[in-house]
Write a protein that holds these residues in place. Structure first.
Motif, PDB file in Angstrom:
ATOM      1  N   MET A 146      59.987   3.786  23.170  1.00 43.67           N
ATOM      2  CA  MET A 146      59.119   4.811  23.656  1.00 43.67           C
ATOM      3  C   MET A 146      57.692   4.446  23.258  1.00 43.67           C
ATOM      4  O   MET A 146      57.436   4.048  22.130  1.00 43.67           O
ATOM      5  CB  MET A 146      59.498   6.152  23.063  1.00 43.67           C
ATOM      6  N   ARG A 147      56.759   4.603  24.215  1.00 49.40           N
ATOM      7  CA  ARG A 147      55.367   4.287  23.931  1.00 49.40           C
ATOM      8  C   ARG A 147      54.601   5.522  23.488  1.00 49.40           C
ATOM      9  O   ARG A 147      54.996   6.645  23.760  1.00 49.40           O
ATOM     10  CB  ARG A 147      54.698   3.690  25.166  1.00 49.40           C
ATOM     11  N   ARG A 148      53.523   5.278  22.818  1.00 49.58           N
ATOM     12  CA  ARG A 148      52.653   6.340  22.325  1.00 49.58           C
ATOM     13  C   ARG A 148      51.698   6.753  23.436  1.00 49.58           C
ATOM     14  O   ARG A 148      51.190   5.914  24.180  1.00 49.58           O
ATOM     15  CB  ARG A 148      51.881   5.805  21.126  1.00 49.58           C
TER      16      ARG A 148
END
Length: 80
Positions: A1-3
């Protein structure tokens, strides 16, 4: 999951633009070397730029020709 990172320039009473759509004159009161350096620093970590419809349309109509030369424009144009 990306920020997900969101930042925006707005007045203390919550306005992003002036009286007319895309009247961004007040942005010039905060833009300078420090904010440009911050933008470029964050740009090193960005994998994708994501704009909402109105922002995308506003930027497209504002920059009817290739963006002004500059480090931030170059950075933004190099990101997916």
């Amino acid at each position: 999951m990306r920020r997900l990172v969101v930042w925006n320039v707005m007045t203390l009473d919550g306005y992003f633009e002036g009286e007319k759509p895309w009247d961004l004159a007040h942005h010039e009161t905060v833009w300078g070397e420090e904010l440009e350096a911050f933008s470029l620093e964050q740009g090193q970590e960005i994998g994708t730029l994501l704009f909402g419809r109105r922002t995308y349309e506003g930027m497209a109509s504002y920059w009817t020709s290739p963006a002004e030369p500059g480090a931030v424009a170059d950075m933004m144009n190099s990101i997916e």
